[in-house]
Design an enzyme around this catalytic site. Structure first.
Site, PDB file in Angstrom:
ATOM      1  N   SER A  77      -2.927  -1.338  -2.461  1.00 52.57           N
ATOM      2  CA  SER A  77      -1.518  -1.720  -2.868  1.00 52.57           C
ATOM      3  C   SER A  77      -0.316  -2.292  -2.345  1.00 52.57           C
ATOM      4  O   SER A  77       0.949  -2.654  -2.763  1.00 52.57           O
ATOM      5  CB  SER A  77      -0.658  -0.065  -3.175  1.00 52.57           C
ATOM      6  OG  SER A  77      -0.734   0.116  -1.964  1.00 52.57           O
ATOM      7  N   THR A  78      -0.684  -3.215  -1.143  1.00 51.68           N
ATOM      8  CA  THR A  78       0.323  -3.206  -0.068  1.00 51.68           C
ATOM      9  C   THR A  78      -0.404  -4.526   0.606  1.00 51.68           C
ATOM     10  O   THR A  78      -2.067  -4.830   0.632  1.00 51.68           O
ATOM     11  CB  THR A  78       0.900  -2.706   0.919  1.00 51.68           C
ATOM     12  OG1 THR A  78      -0.356  -2.778   2.005  1.00 51.68           O
ATOM     13  CG2 THR A  78       1.624  -1.567   0.520  1.00 51.68           C
TER      14      THR A  78
END
Length: 210
Positions: free
Chosen positions: A10-11
């Site tokens: 997600s990052t």
């Protein structure tokens, strides 16, 4: 029996390559690598993630599931514990890269089961606490960025673009400040500021998207 790596990406710091490299350095070899990209770990249930659903379909008794940490397996305490216990009921062994933890549902010794379940609860609670701390940090960062942005843009104009245009139109007709203020519903001070530097007044509108 197969070994799976499940990753939630997600990052930029949580890339699939990074998580897989960590796992391989820890000695794991995989038959399948499954990853959910761009999925929020704090808002989407494990079973509702596209690849999470696929993982539920693929895992069989005797398989081993490797994750970086238990927070990969759910959005909060309840989701993490439910997911781990569901996989253990299916006979899946869960291994973590961090701290090399093992959760095996095959044990029948009551004491071992109690210790295992207590550890699952503790780790899931820690994961949720970290997620909550991350959310608060993100909120603080957003608020700080907004404050900086507002400071860069300066004070929000006390007039609309329509009022600005009214002042400019009436000023071109040589109306006095009091008449313009009354017609535009602005204070005399605001009318003076617009008349004295119309370019700056219009720039302020543009900076605030007005």
């Amino acid at each position: 029996m197969a070994t799976f790596l499940y990753a939630r990406v997600s990052t930029s710091e949580q890339t699939l390559s990074h998580q897989q490299t960590q796992a391989e350095k820890a000695g794991f070899i995989f038959d399948h690598v499954i990853a959910d990209h761009g999925v929020s770990g704090v808002s989407v249930l494990m079973k509702d993630r596209p690849e999470g659903r696929r993982l539920f379909d693929m895992l069989r008794a005797g398989d081993t599931l490797v994750v970086r940490w238990v927070d990969r397996l759910g959005r909060n305490y309840a989701d993490v514990t439910d997911t781990i216990r569901e996989f253990m009921r299916r006979g899946v062994v869960i291994r973590t890269i961090i701290n090399n933890m093992t959760f095996d549902g095959s044990t029948t010794d009551p004491m071992q089961m109690a210790v295992r379940d207590a550890m699952i609860s503790f780790m899931a609670a820690s994961a949720q606490a970290q997620a909550e701390a991350t959310k608060e940090a993100q909120k603080a960062g957003i608020a700080n960025a907004k404050e900086k942005d507002d400071a860069y843009r300066g004070r929000k104009p006390s007039y609309s673009r329509e009022q600005f245009q009214t002042v400019m139109d009436l000023a071109s007709k040589s109306m006095n400040v009091s008449e313009i203020a009354q017609a535009s519903s602005l204070s005399r001070q605001t009318v003076y500021r617009i008349k004295e530097d119309p370019a700056a007044a219009e720039k302020a509108l543009a900076m605030w998207g007005l």
